[in-house]
Design a protein around this motif. Structure first.
Motif, PDB file in Angstrom:
ATOM      1  N   MET A 275       0.833  -1.201   0.000  1.00 44.44           N
ATOM      2  CA  MET A 275       0.000   0.000   0.000  1.00 44.44           C
ATOM      3  C   MET A 275       0.868   1.252   0.000  1.00 44.44           C
ATOM      4  O   MET A 275       0.590   2.218  -0.722  1.00 44.44           O
ATOM      5  CB  MET A 275      -0.926   0.000   1.218  1.00 44.44           C
ATOM      6  CG  MET A 275      -2.001  -1.059   1.155  1.00 44.44           C
ATOM      7  SD  MET A 275      -2.949  -1.205   2.688  1.00 44.44           S
ATOM      8  CE  MET A 275      -3.632   0.421   2.853  1.00 44.44           C
ATOM      9  N   THR A 276       1.914   1.251   0.796  1.00 41.60           N
ATOM     10  CA  THR A 276       2.805   2.403   0.868  1.00 41.60           C
ATOM     11  C   THR A 276       3.559   2.591  -0.441  1.00 41.60           C
ATOM     12  O   THR A 276       3.733   3.722  -0.907  1.00 41.60           O
ATOM     13  CB  THR A 276       3.789   2.238   2.039  1.00 41.60           C
ATOM     14  OG1 THR A 276       3.038   2.057   3.244  1.00 41.60           O
ATOM     15  CG2 THR A 276       4.663   3.462   2.209  1.00 41.60           C
ATOM     16  N   ASP A 277       3.976   1.495  -1.074  1.00 38.69           N
ATOM     17  CA  ASP A 277       4.659   1.584  -2.362  1.00 38.69           C
ATOM     18  C   ASP A 277       3.755   2.203  -3.423  1.00 38.69           C
ATOM     19  O   ASP A 277       4.187   3.051  -4.216  1.00 38.69           O
ATOM     20  CB  ASP A 277       5.144   0.217  -2.833  1.00 38.69           C
ATOM     21  CG  ASP A 277       6.321  -0.313  -2.032  1.00 38.69           C
ATOM     22  OD1 ASP A 277       6.945   0.473  -1.283  1.00 38.69           O
ATOM     23  OD2 ASP A 277       6.608  -1.515  -2.154  1.00 38.69           O
ATOM     24  N   LEU A 278       2.488   1.777  -3.452  1.00 38.46           N
ATOM     25  CA  LEU A 278       1.546   2.354  -4.412  1.00 38.46           C
ATOM     26  C   LEU A 278       1.352   3.844  -4.149  1.00 38.46           C
ATOM     27  O   LEU A 278       1.305   4.647  -5.080  1.00 38.46           O
ATOM     28  CB  LEU A 278       0.200   1.632  -4.344  1.00 38.46           C
ATOM     29  CG  LEU A 278       0.184   0.208  -4.875  1.00 38.46           C
ATOM     30  CD1 LEU A 278      -1.171  -0.435  -4.603  1.00 38.46           C
ATOM     31  CD2 LEU A 278       0.493   0.190  -6.365  1.00 38.46           C
ATOM     32  N   ALA A 279       1.245   4.206  -2.884  1.00 31.51           N
ATOM     33  CA  ALA A 279       1.087   5.616  -2.529  1.00 31.51           C
ATOM     34  C   ALA A 279       2.325   6.416  -2.922  1.00 31.51           C
ATOM     35  O   ALA A 279       2.214   7.553  -3.396  1.00 31.51           O
ATOM     36  CB  ALA A 279       0.806   5.753  -1.035  1.00 31.51           C
TER      37      ALA A 279
ATOM     38  N   GLU B  70       4.310   5.736  -5.423  1.00 34.47           N
ATOM     39  CA  GLU B  70       4.243   5.898  -6.878  1.00 34.47           C
ATOM     40  C   GLU B  70       3.336   7.067  -7.245  1.00 34.47           C
ATOM     41  O   GLU B  70       3.656   7.850  -8.141  1.00 34.47           O
ATOM     42  CB  GLU B  70       3.739   4.615  -7.532  1.00 34.47           C
ATOM     43  CG  GLU B  70       4.731   3.488  -7.541  1.00 34.47           C
ATOM     44  CD  GLU B  70       4.158   2.225  -8.157  1.00 34.47           C
ATOM     45  OE1 GLU B  70       3.255   2.322  -9.033  1.00 34.47           O
ATOM     46  OE2 GLU B  70       4.610   1.135  -7.766  1.00 34.47           O
ATOM     47  N   PHE B  71       2.200   7.179  -6.568  1.00 32.17           N
ATOM     48  CA  PHE B  71       1.294   8.305  -6.814  1.00 32.17           C
ATOM     49  C   PHE B  71       2.008   9.614  -6.515  1.00 32.17           C
ATOM     50  O   PHE B  71       1.904  10.568  -7.266  1.00 32.17           O
ATOM     51  CB  PHE B  71       0.039   8.183  -5.946  1.00 32.17           C
ATOM     52  CG  PHE B  71      -1.062   7.390  -6.572  1.00 32.17           C
ATOM     53  CD1 PHE B  71      -0.819   6.161  -7.148  1.00 32.17           C
ATOM     54  CD2 PHE B  71      -2.349   7.871  -6.577  1.00 32.17           C
ATOM     55  CE1 PHE B  71      -1.838   5.428  -7.717  1.00 32.17           C
ATOM     56  CE2 PHE B  71      -3.375   7.155  -7.146  1.00 32.17           C
ATOM     57  CZ  PHE B  71      -3.126   5.926  -7.720  1.00 32.17           C
ATOM     58  N   HIS B  72       2.726   9.646  -5.402  1.00 28.28           N
ATOM     59  CA  HIS B  72       3.434  10.864  -5.002  1.00 28.28           C
ATOM     60  C   HIS B  72       4.486  11.250  -6.043  1.00 28.28           C
ATOM     61  O   HIS B  72       4.581  12.419  -6.439  1.00 28.28           O
ATOM     62  CB  HIS B  72       4.070  10.664  -3.629  1.00 28.28           C
ATOM     63  CG  HIS B  72       4.828  11.846  -3.137  1.00 28.28           C
ATOM     64  ND1 HIS B  72       4.210  13.003  -2.724  1.00 28.28           N
ATOM     65  CD2 HIS B  72       6.156  12.059  -3.014  1.00 28.28           C
ATOM     66  CE1 HIS B  72       5.129  13.877  -2.360  1.00 28.28           C
ATOM     67  NE2 HIS B  72       6.325  13.318  -2.524  1.00 28.28           N
TER      68      HIS B  72
ATOM     69  N   ASN C 237       3.155  12.831  -9.060  1.00 30.28           N
ATOM     70  CA  ASN C 237       2.395  14.057  -8.768  1.00 30.28           C
ATOM     71  C   ASN C 237       0.893  13.862  -8.876  1.00 30.28           C
ATOM     72  O   ASN C 237       0.168  14.767  -9.259  1.00 30.28           O
ATOM     73  CB  ASN C 237       2.849  15.208  -9.669  1.00 30.28           C
ATOM     74  CG  ASN C 237       4.262  15.628  -9.363  1.00 30.28           C
ATOM     75  OD1 ASN C 237       4.664  15.707  -8.207  1.00 30.28           O
ATOM     76  ND2 ASN C 237       5.034  15.877 -10.400  1.00 30.28           N
ATOM     77  N   LYS C 238       0.437  12.668  -8.557  1.00 28.70           N
ATOM     78  CA  LYS C 238      -0.999  12.386  -8.550  1.00 28.70           C
ATOM     79  C   LYS C 238      -1.556  12.702  -7.175  1.00 28.70           C
ATOM     80  O   LYS C 238      -0.875  12.561  -6.165  1.00 28.70           O
ATOM     81  CB  LYS C 238      -1.276  10.920  -8.886  1.00 28.70           C
ATOM     82  CG  LYS C 238      -0.901  10.539 -10.288  1.00 28.70           C
ATOM     83  CD  LYS C 238      -1.234   9.087 -10.551  1.00 28.70           C
ATOM     84  CE  LYS C 238      -0.823   8.684 -11.952  1.00 28.70           C
ATOM     85  NZ  LYS C 238      -1.064   7.263 -12.204  1.00 28.70           N
ATOM     86  N   GLU C 239      -2.800  13.115  -7.157  1.00 29.42           N
ATOM     87  CA  GLU C 239      -3.488  13.381  -5.902  1.00 29.42           C
ATOM     88  C   GLU C 239      -4.602  12.357  -5.721  1.00 29.42           C
ATOM     89  O   GLU C 239      -5.151  11.847  -6.677  1.00 29.42           O
ATOM     90  CB  GLU C 239      -4.094  14.776  -5.902  1.00 29.42           C
ATOM     91  CG  GLU C 239      -3.080  15.884  -5.897  1.00 29.42           C
ATOM     92  CD  GLU C 239      -3.719  17.259  -5.814  1.00 29.42           C
ATOM     93  OE1 GLU C 239      -4.956  17.341  -5.730  1.00 29.42           O
ATOM     94  OE2 GLU C 239      -2.971  18.244  -5.835  1.00 29.42           O
TER      95      GLU C 239
ATOM     96  N   ILE D 176      -0.300  11.122  -0.003  1.00 29.06           N
ATOM     97  CA  ILE D 176      -1.127  10.000   0.432  1.00 29.06           C
ATOM     98  C   ILE D 176      -0.298   8.895   1.078  1.00 29.06           C
ATOM     99  O   ILE D 176      -0.796   8.152   1.920  1.00 29.06           O
ATOM    100  CB  ILE D 176      -1.976   9.473  -0.753  1.00 29.06           C
ATOM    101  CG1 ILE D 176      -3.158   8.647  -0.244  1.00 29.06           C
ATOM    102  CG2 ILE D 176      -1.137   8.679  -1.721  1.00 29.06           C
ATOM    103  CD1 ILE D 176      -4.213   9.452   0.415  1.00 29.06           C
ATOM    104  N   GLU D 177       0.999   8.799   0.737  1.00 27.62           N
ATOM    105  CA  GLU D 177       1.863   7.764   1.317  1.00 27.62           C
ATOM    106  C   GLU D 177       1.860   7.850   2.842  1.00 27.62           C
ATOM    107  O   GLU D 177       1.703   6.849   3.540  1.00 27.62           O
ATOM    108  CB  GLU D 177       3.279   7.910   0.784  1.00 27.62           C
ATOM    109  CG  GLU D 177       4.255   6.902   1.351  1.00 27.62           C
ATOM    110  CD  GLU D 177       5.668   7.102   0.837  1.00 27.62           C
ATOM    111  OE1 GLU D 177       6.500   6.257   1.177  1.00 27.62           O
ATOM    112  OE2 GLU D 177       5.939   8.076   0.127  1.00 27.62           O
TER     113      GLU D 177
END
Length: 68
Positions: free
Chosen positions: A16-20, A22-24, A27-29, A36-37
């Protein structure tokens, strides 16, 4: 209360943290939150603590093993 390490829960938290992360990095919100991480990790720690404190830690681990 069982304070031993739980690799299954740690693996889920890391995923879950890895996916978050990646979003960070992309630059995804998520719902207007750009870090979100941090919040995913904090939320998972709360859930894990609640499950362990209330005696569901072993059940959690068993279910994880059955699904993987």
């Amino acid at each position: 209360m069982n304070n031993t390490a739980h690799p299954a829960r740690e693996a889920v938290a890391m995923h879950m943290t890895d996916l978050a992360a990646e979003f960070h990095l992309s630059n995804k919100e998520v719902d207007g939150v750009d870090d979100i991480e941090f919040w995913i990790h904090k939320l998972f720690n709360k859930i894990c603590g609640y499950m362990t404190k209330n005696g569901f830690g072993d059940l959690w681990d068993e279910e994880f093993k059955n699904r993987c």
